[in-house]
Scaffold this motif. Structure first.
Motif, PDB file in Angstrom:
ATOM      1  N   PHE A 155       0.834  -1.202   0.000  1.00  0.00           N
ATOM      2  CA  PHE A 155       0.000   0.000   0.000  1.00  0.00           C
ATOM      3  C   PHE A 155       0.870   1.254   0.000  1.00  0.00           C
ATOM      4  N   GLU A 156       1.928   1.260   0.801  1.00  0.00           N
ATOM      5  CA  GLU A 156       2.824   2.416   0.856  1.00  0.00           C
ATOM      6  C   GLU A 156       3.524   2.644  -0.479  1.00  0.00           C
ATOM      7  N   GLN A 157       3.947   1.567  -1.126  1.00  0.00           N
ATOM      8  CA  GLN A 157       4.596   1.715  -2.425  1.00  0.00           C
ATOM      9  C   GLN A 157       3.614   2.238  -3.467  1.00  0.00           C
ATOM     10  N   GLY A 158       2.358   1.812  -3.383  1.00  0.00           N
ATOM     11  CA  GLY A 158       1.340   2.345  -4.291  1.00  0.00           C
ATOM     12  C   GLY A 158       1.119   3.834  -4.074  1.00  0.00           C
ATOM     13  N   MET A 159       1.086   4.250  -2.808  1.00  0.00           N
ATOM     14  CA  MET A 159       0.907   5.678  -2.510  1.00  0.00           C
ATOM     15  C   MET A 159       2.117   6.499  -2.949  1.00  0.00           C
TER      16      MET A 159
ATOM     17  N   LEU B 170       3.961   5.766  -5.530  1.00  0.00           N
ATOM     18  CA  LEU B 170       3.812   5.855  -6.980  1.00  0.00           C
ATOM     19  C   LEU B 170       2.782   6.913  -7.366  1.00  0.00           C
ATOM     20  N   VAL B 171       1.665   6.956  -6.663  1.00  0.00           N
ATOM     21  CA  VAL B 171       0.639   7.964  -6.937  1.00  0.00           C
ATOM     22  C   VAL B 171       1.180   9.364  -6.678  1.00  0.00           C
ATOM     23  N   THR B 172       1.931   9.533  -5.597  1.00  0.00           N
ATOM     24  CA  THR B 172       2.534  10.828  -5.298  1.00  0.00           C
ATOM     25  C   THR B 172       3.509  11.242  -6.388  1.00  0.00           C
ATOM     26  N   PHE B 173       4.306  10.296  -6.869  1.00  0.00           N
ATOM     27  CA  PHE B 173       5.256  10.585  -7.935  1.00  0.00           C
ATOM     28  C   PHE B 173       4.537  11.009  -9.218  1.00  0.00           C
TER      29      PHE B 173
ATOM     30  N   GLN C  40       3.044  14.541  -8.725  1.00  0.00           N
ATOM     31  CA  GLN C  40       4.077  15.572  -8.789  1.00  0.00           C
ATOM     32  C   GLN C  40       4.532  15.793 -10.223  1.00  0.00           C
ATOM     33  N   GLY C  41       4.589  14.724 -10.998  1.00  0.00           N
ATOM     34  CA  GLY C  41       4.945  14.853 -12.408  1.00  0.00           C
ATOM     35  C   GLY C  41       3.900  15.628 -13.182  1.00  0.00           C
ATOM     36  N   MET C  42       2.630  15.409 -12.845  1.00  0.00           N
ATOM     37  CA  MET C  42       1.577  16.164 -13.528  1.00  0.00           C
ATOM     38  C   MET C  42       1.639  17.636 -13.154  1.00  0.00           C
ATOM     39  N   GLY C  43       2.006  17.949 -11.911  1.00  0.00           N
ATOM     40  CA  GLY C  43       2.147  19.335 -11.503  1.00  0.00           C
ATOM     41  C   GLY C  43       3.304  20.016 -12.215  1.00  0.00           C
ATOM     42  N   ASP C  44       4.363  19.266 -12.479  1.00  0.00           N
ATOM     43  CA  ASP C  44       5.506  19.833 -13.183  1.00  0.00           C
ATOM     44  C   ASP C  44       5.187  20.132 -14.643  1.00  0.00           C
ATOM     45  N   LEU C  45       4.182  19.479 -15.202  1.00  0.00           N
ATOM     46  CA  LEU C  45       3.803  19.765 -16.586  1.00  0.00           C
ATOM     47  C   LEU C  45       3.310  21.202 -16.748  1.00  0.00           C
ATOM     48  N   PHE C  46       2.632  21.706 -15.729  1.00  0.00           N
ATOM     49  CA  PHE C  46       2.052  23.046 -15.808  1.00  0.00           C
ATOM     50  C   PHE C  46       2.986  24.126 -15.279  1.00  0.00           C
ATOM     51  N   GLN C  47       4.180  23.747 -14.862  1.00  0.00           N
ATOM     52  CA  GLN C  47       5.094  24.707 -14.290  1.00  0.00           C
ATOM     53  C   GLN C  47       5.569  25.710 -15.337  1.00  0.00           C
TER      54      GLN C  47
END
Length: 105
Positions: A35-39, A41-44, A47-54
């Motif tokens: 579960f922690e590894q899944g979370m 991955l979701v966080t990663f 964060q990648g989607m947020g960097d797209l709009f930077q």
């Protein structure tokens, strides 16, 4: 009944209980690890989607417009209209994630 047999039975019972609790704890730890590894991955991914709009700096594009154009756009309410459209699209995507609905409508 001899005392050594009672002691052996108690020792065997304690060993089986300890083994069962240990196995339960191991299974629980594996589940929490997955579960922690899944979370992570979701966080990663988020964060990648947020960097797209930077790189999108809308204020620099608006500042480059002539003052007459930006005045007209503010008078017709383009900023509020774009805000409403983006809110509606976001709400629509969120509502489509409700279970038992299809994502294509």
């Amino acid at each position: 009944m001899p005392q050594w047999l009672i002691n052996f039975g108690n020792w065997l019972l304690d060993t089986i209980k300890t083994l069962a609790f240990t196995l339960f704890t191991m299974i629980k730890d594996v589940f929490f690890f997955a579960f922690e590894q899944g979370m992570i991955l979701v966080t990663f991914i988020l964060q990648g989607m947020g960097d797209l709009f930077q790189g999108l700096d809308v204020t620099s594009y608006i500042a480059a417009l002539p003052p007459e154009t930006s005045w007209v756009l503010s008078q017709i309410g383009l900023g509020q209209a774009l805000g409403m459209i983006m809110s509606a699209i976001t709400i629509r995507f969120m509502l489509q994630l409700v279970p038992f609905t299809r994502l294509g409508s």
